[in-house]
Design a protein around this motif. Sequence first.
Motif, PDB file in Angstrom:
ATOM      1  N   PHE A 189      35.002  38.004  35.986  1.00  0.00           N
ATOM      2  CA  PHE A 189      34.915  37.090  34.855  1.00  0.00           C
ATOM      3  C   PHE A 189      34.051  35.877  35.225  1.00  0.00           C
ATOM      4  O   PHE A 189      34.366  34.751  34.850  1.00  0.00           O
ATOM      5  CB  PHE A 189      36.312  36.610  34.447  1.00  0.00           C
ATOM      6  N   ILE A 239      36.761  34.220  38.822  1.00  0.00           N
ATOM      7  CA  ILE A 239      36.347  33.220  37.854  1.00  0.00           C
ATOM      8  C   ILE A 239      35.647  32.110  38.640  1.00  0.00           C
ATOM      9  O   ILE A 239      35.386  32.262  39.834  1.00  0.00           O
ATOM     10  CB  ILE A 239      37.542  32.672  37.045  1.00  0.00           C
ATOM     11  N   VAL A 275      36.102  30.993  32.649  1.00  0.00           N
ATOM     12  CA  VAL A 275      36.041  32.441  32.493  1.00  0.00           C
ATOM     13  C   VAL A 275      34.775  32.749  31.715  1.00  0.00           C
ATOM     14  O   VAL A 275      34.538  32.157  30.655  1.00  0.00           O
ATOM     15  CB  VAL A 275      37.268  32.972  31.724  1.00  0.00           C
ATOM     16  N   LEU A 328      32.283  35.995  30.304  1.00  0.00           N
ATOM     17  CA  LEU A 328      32.329  37.430  30.044  1.00  0.00           C
ATOM     18  C   LEU A 328      30.947  38.036  29.878  1.00  0.00           C
ATOM     19  O   LEU A 328      29.959  37.328  29.682  1.00  0.00           O
ATOM     20  CB  LEU A 328      33.137  37.680  28.757  1.00  0.00           C
ATOM     21  N   ASN A 384      33.083  43.753  30.128  1.00  0.00           N
ATOM     22  CA  ASN A 384      34.493  43.374  30.206  1.00  0.00           C
ATOM     23  C   ASN A 384      35.288  44.009  29.071  1.00  0.00           C
ATOM     24  O   ASN A 384      34.744  44.316  28.007  1.00  0.00           O
ATOM     25  CB  ASN A 384      34.642  41.856  30.179  1.00  0.00           C
TER      26      ASN A 384
END
Length: 382
Positions: free
Chosen positions: A4, A319, A352, A354, A358
């Motif tokens: 992420f 992250i 986070v 993406l 994902n």
Amino acid sequence: MIYFDNSATTQIDPTVLESYQIVSQKIWGNPSSLHKLGETAFNLLEQARQQIADLMKVNSDEIYFTSGGTEGDNWAVKGTAIEKQNYGKHIISTEIEHPAVLNSLKQLEKMGYEVTYLPVNEAGFVQVADVEKALRPDTILVSVMAVNNEIGSIQPIREIGDILQAYPKVHFHVDAVQAIGKGLAAVLQHERIDILTFSGHKFHAPRGSGFIYLKKGRKLAPLLSGGGQEKNYRSGTEHVAADVSLAKALRIILDQEQSKVEQQQVIKEKIYQHLKNKSKVTIFSDITSNYASHILCFAIQGVRGETIVHAFENHDIYISTTSACSSKKNIAAGTLKAMGVPEAIATSAVRVSLDEHNTLQEAEVFIDVFDELYEQFKKINS
């Protein structure tokens, strides 16, 4: 593994890597050479340029290859300043730009240029009225990012462009590194934008690849002097394999772009809805259309960002602490500071980010791990 941290960098696409390897092994002539090996390399390079131009809906002579976002931002800012120094030395930007822009501006200030750094509101947006108010007869450049890399706020680029229609001599530069493939074509194709910056490793191309769009008729002073490649704008032997791979990666990321954006939005909303009811969580990225679909920034009260990052890493979830470029400096995120977020909270912020690979299943795992860690952190900070 759950990755992420796509705003920091993306994994190179396997087919893009394959193209890179094939070109590296088979097309190794210098594009500037007169023999057929050089001509083959040159033709392939120009095909890649044309492919990018077609995808961006611009002319091929408006695309210039770079080594990535940092070079592109430096070139846009310093190149404009040098090229237009006889017309003025005033530049307008914002307090939340990427360090590649901000540090370039700091250098220019030492050389006698004056920079107006526009503030943002508490939600992370620059105000269009502030841009208009800051314009002066000696303004030569307005530089505003499209999507903030820390919280995902989409800046009012079209509205700023509309204002700048009345100021045709001012360069308008947009750092679009976080915007490509995110459903923002209408923003990036505004006719008043003069310069766009892109970085390949943000959309599954090799690191060290990138390009800028420079509108026909606009000029930038070159930062690299040498053999005169890229029409004398960017000297240095071209990295043909990287540039060809870059074009392929761009085509892939823009294919079915809207469905990819919608998928990321669903994942973001699932995590957002779970976090918003946690008493010790502060969320800085909304789920409205004013924020990019791929970025969610939040903080857990009393827990430093790096602690949160490593706690998730122990569960094989990756992250970051807002901007990867400054994450190891243990400082509050620049965007959050500009938004007026107290330092104690800003230093707890994590991001986070993406991409189209994902899944909702990954989001569910993230939520389960988050709940486990949240309870652990509550015991520590109680």
